[in-house]
Design a protein around this motif. Sequence first.
Motif, PDB file in Angstrom:
ATOM      1  N   ILE A 280       0.697  -1.094  -0.005  1.00  0.00           N
ATOM      2  CA  ILE A 280       0.017  -0.121  -0.024  1.00  0.00           C
ATOM      3  C   ILE A 280       1.113   1.252   0.108  1.00  0.00           C
ATOM      4  O   ILE A 280       1.663   1.589   1.005  1.00  0.00           O
ATOM      5  N   GLY A 281       0.584   2.018  -1.074  1.00  0.00           N
ATOM      6  CA  GLY A 281       1.481   3.339  -1.078  1.00  0.00           C
ATOM      7  C   GLY A 281       0.681   4.284  -0.313  1.00  0.00           C
ATOM      8  O   GLY A 281      -0.360   4.473  -0.494  1.00  0.00           O
ATOM      9  N   ILE A 282       1.474   5.094   0.703  1.00  0.00           N
ATOM     10  CA  ILE A 282       0.522   5.990   1.288  1.00  0.00           C
ATOM     11  C   ILE A 282       1.067   7.516   0.641  1.00  0.00           C
ATOM     12  O   ILE A 282       2.363   7.724   0.998  1.00  0.00           O
ATOM     13  N   CYS A 283       0.558   8.317  -0.076  1.00  0.00           N
ATOM     14  CA  CYS A 283       0.717   9.406  -0.754  1.00  0.00           C
ATOM     15  C   CYS A 283       0.568  10.609   0.220  1.00  0.00           C
ATOM     16  O   CYS A 283      -0.326  10.818   0.429  1.00  0.00           O
ATOM     17  N   ASN A 284       1.738  11.385   0.670  1.00  0.00           N
ATOM     18  CA  ASN A 284       1.689  12.035   1.725  1.00  0.00           C
ATOM     19  C   ASN A 284       2.037  13.508   1.213  1.00  0.00           C
ATOM     20  O   ASN A 284       3.320  13.727   0.663  1.00  0.00           O
ATOM     21  N   THR A 285       1.258  14.314   1.232  1.00  0.00           N
ATOM     22  CA  THR A 285       1.506  15.895   1.013  1.00  0.00           C
ATOM     23  C   THR A 285       2.021  16.781   2.257  1.00  0.00           C
ATOM     24  O   THR A 285       1.740  17.903   2.182  1.00  0.00           O
ATOM     25  N   PHE A 286       2.479  16.035   3.224  1.00  0.00           N
ATOM     26  CA  PHE A 286       3.341  17.030   4.251  1.00  0.00           C
ATOM     27  C   PHE A 286       4.257  17.735   3.687  1.00  0.00           C
ATOM     28  O   PHE A 286       4.781  17.488   2.671  1.00  0.00           O
ATOM     29  N   SER A 287       4.262  18.922   4.466  1.00  0.00           N
ATOM     30  CA  SER A 287       5.317  19.888   4.127  1.00  0.00           C
ATOM     31  C   SER A 287       5.023  20.946   5.144  1.00  0.00           C
ATOM     32  O   SER A 287       3.846  21.494   5.532  1.00  0.00           O
ATOM     33  N   GLU A 288       5.998  21.703   5.676  1.00  0.00           N
ATOM     34  CA  GLU A 288       5.833  22.755   6.699  1.00  0.00           C
ATOM     35  C   GLU A 288       5.497  24.096   5.918  1.00  0.00           C
ATOM     36  O   GLU A 288       5.368  25.043   6.757  1.00  0.00           O
ATOM     37  N   LEU A 289       5.737  23.761   4.744  1.00  0.00           N
ATOM     38  CA  LEU A 289       5.426  25.184   3.865  1.00  0.00           C
ATOM     39  C   LEU A 289       3.726  25.022   3.594  1.00  0.00           C
ATOM     40  O   LEU A 289       3.450  26.049   3.193  1.00  0.00           O
ATOM     41  N   THR A 290       3.281  23.874   3.779  1.00  0.00           N
ATOM     42  CA  THR A 290       1.639  23.847   3.786  1.00  0.00           C
ATOM     43  C   THR A 290       1.049  23.764   5.084  1.00  0.00           C
ATOM     44  O   THR A 290       0.899  22.418   5.392  1.00  0.00           O
ATOM     45  N   PRO A 291       0.972  24.885   5.924  1.00  0.00           N
ATOM     46  CA  PRO A 291       0.590  24.606   7.348  1.00  0.00           C
ATOM     47  C   PRO A 291      -0.938  23.541   7.389  1.00  0.00           C
ATOM     48  O   PRO A 291      -0.951  22.892   8.333  1.00  0.00           O
ATOM     49  N   CYS A 292      -1.575  23.495   6.605  1.00  0.00           N
ATOM     50  CA  CYS A 292      -2.703  22.626   6.569  1.00  0.00           C
ATOM     51  C   CYS A 292      -2.540  21.271   6.764  1.00  0.00           C
ATOM     52  O   CYS A 292      -3.287  20.473   7.248  1.00  0.00           O
ATOM     53  N   ASN A 293      -1.297  20.866   6.213  1.00  0.00           N
ATOM     54  CA  ASN A 293      -0.976  19.403   6.237  1.00  0.00           C
ATOM     55  C   ASN A 293       0.531  19.168   7.063  1.00  0.00           C
ATOM     56  O   ASN A 293       0.856  18.335   6.968  1.00  0.00           O
ATOM     57  N   ALA A 294       0.637  20.226   7.993  1.00  0.00           N
ATOM     58  CA  ALA A 294       1.833  20.061   8.488  1.00  0.00           C
ATOM     59  C   ALA A 294       1.924  18.980   9.739  1.00  0.00           C
ATOM     60  O   ALA A 294       2.867  18.492  10.324  1.00  0.00           O
ATOM     61  N   HIS A 295       0.591  18.662  10.236  1.00  0.00           N
ATOM     62  CA  HIS A 295       0.491  17.351  11.180  1.00  0.00           C
ATOM     63  C   HIS A 295       0.567  16.098  10.637  1.00  0.00           C
ATOM     64  O   HIS A 295      -0.030  15.049  11.375  1.00  0.00           O
ATOM     65  N   PHE A 296       0.688  15.940   9.329  1.00  0.00           N
ATOM     66  CA  PHE A 296       0.627  14.635   8.669  1.00  0.00           C
ATOM     67  C   PHE A 296       1.672  13.529   9.131  1.00  0.00           C
ATOM     68  O   PHE A 296       1.362  12.361   8.796  1.00  0.00           O
ATOM     69  N   ARG A 297       2.589  14.230   9.659  1.00  0.00           N
ATOM     70  CA  ARG A 297       3.838  13.105  10.321  1.00  0.00           C
ATOM     71  C   ARG A 297       3.080  12.077  11.316  1.00  0.00           C
ATOM     72  O   ARG A 297       3.213  11.144  11.183  1.00  0.00           O
ATOM     73  N   GLY A 298       2.192  12.655  12.132  1.00  0.00           N
ATOM     74  CA  GLY A 298       1.683  11.779  12.903  1.00  0.00           C
ATOM     75  C   GLY A 298       0.486  10.957  12.291  1.00  0.00           C
ATOM     76  O   GLY A 298       0.299   9.777  12.777  1.00  0.00           O
ATOM     77  N   LEU A 299      -0.310  11.564  11.640  1.00  0.00           N
ATOM     78  CA  LEU A 299      -1.737  11.220  10.797  1.00  0.00           C
ATOM     79  C   LEU A 299      -1.075   9.676  10.246  1.00  0.00           C
ATOM     80  O   LEU A 299      -1.771   8.619  10.180  1.00  0.00           O
ATOM     81  N   VAL A 300       0.178   9.752   9.400  1.00  0.00           N
ATOM     82  CA  VAL A 300       0.567   8.709   8.541  1.00  0.00           C
ATOM     83  C   VAL A 300       0.915   7.541   9.368  1.00  0.00           C
ATOM     84  O   VAL A 300       0.670   6.437   8.888  1.00  0.00           O
TER      85      VAL A 300
END
Length: 571
Positions: free
Chosen positions: A41-61
């Motif tokens: 299963i590929g997990i396509c992660n749009t985490f970026s500290e320059l994308t504040p909306c997605n900056a918490h994705f490290r924990g979610l993944v």
Amino acid sequence: MSRKLRSQNWFGGLDKDAFIHRSWMKNNGLPDDVFDGRPVIGICNTFSELTPCNAHFRGLVEQIKVGVLEAGGLPLEFPVFSCGESNLRPTAMLFRNLASMDVEEAIRGNPMDGVVLMAGCDKTTPSLVMGAASCDLPAIVISGGPMLNGRLKGRTIGSGTDVWKFSEDVRAGVMSPADFMAAESAMSRSPGHCMTMGTASTMASMAEALGLALPGNAAYPAVDAHRARLARLTGRRIVEMVAENLRPSQILTRQAFANAIKVNGAIGGSTNAVVHLLAIAGRIGTELTLDDWDRFGRDVPTILNLMPSGKHLMEDFCYAGGLPVVMKQIADMLDLTCLTVTGNSVGANIETAENYNTDVILPREKALTQQGGIAVLKGNLAPQGAILKPSAATASLMQHRGRAVVFETIDHYKSLVDDPDLDIDETCIMVLKNCGPKGYPGMAEVGNMALPQKLLKKGVRDMVRISDARMSGTAFGTVILHVAPEAAVGGVLALVENGDFIELDVKNRRLHLEVDDAELERRRAKWRPPQPAMAGGYQGLYVERVMQADTGADLDFLVGGRGHAVPRDSH
């Protein structure tokens, strides 16, 4: 599982290529048995500290990975281009198509059997879905969730929506700069995306309404433990979807898009959903037109009392029952047989939904407007169409005739809007050119032009505004957007002059420039196309190949699916 999975074309067998693929993966500590044929299963992660909306994705993944492991799959995370709405210039929309290309090629070129799409900020949801649709492997969306409600001096404030209000109040002299600055921290006080019904919340809702995400995906706040649980369940479910070979092409039918359009009307969703759903449909090969937005959505009541159309925010929406409640309340308008990523129908998914707050999710007889959705306007000014959001507009301006005050570019507008000598009053119609897909480039969110300061000081808070641009889903007003063809390609919008009269008739879906054809032809003979802002590079490619707003503003060579087959080895 009886069938051979796609990932075994990389990891199965005893030849040199399989050795290479397995050996290099093992330097991450993977044991031999993870290559035994279980789903990758590929997990396509749009985490970026320059994308504040997605900056918490490290924990979610991490929750998604646990879910995949619990279901017997092998999770492998990969990054893709992250379209951050708040920081990316000249506009994130310029890069939606680029991100979709990144997603498509990453999925196709790598050993995965299914993919989890981690989306949050405005353009990440459509770009991920567009890319996944082009490959048609089993795919499921998990959104990052909205921020907690903003709080300022004892009252609730909404991201985006109150930015526009506060900015105008400061310019009108009714809000102090100090209070304006205090709102910055008060508005964005937790991880997550906009907690208004902006484009991020809208596209999370569209993913759920289309059947691409688990029920409840749209509304759980980013910091609520339900969001983490939903991520784990999403990880489990994608493994099951691979076993079932349940793919986007089975879910993204014309009926599913009709459902989503109706849901968008019921929630007072963003106008940006128009270009995104048109682009997604183009990738999967499902027939969908701009006129379908009016056909399917015109008679849908807006029952979600949420900014910018209403007064509440996403946290309130969540605890009122979320999107399943909205869908249940308009169930007679939906196709309940549509298949979803749960493996069940829409009807089964919403059957047990309950409304826990009837001031947030209103009864249909108390709707904010009985005809919500998106109004598609046509006429000589917009022969291919333009759009307006009735639930965010002023009723008294829905039928209006006014004198055009023209701004040739966004820079021209900025230089003139607060000039005290600008010849404008509240009956005029503000017209902004050269802000469409090619003209900006990227069709920026500048269509909700701030009103002239001298009118704000008189108490004016809305005027008819027309452009080939977009506006933020958090914005409001009687704003006509996405005029097609755009000014930069010679659309009639390019020929509007100061003093022309324009008639808006939303009821009859008409947008008419009161200038005769002979005069328009005279003006056209003098018109010259603007020079692109950048030669070469991605921007050059974009301007050369981007389509108009009425067909989704995708790049023409990306329309249609290309599948996930890769017939050749890499060594």
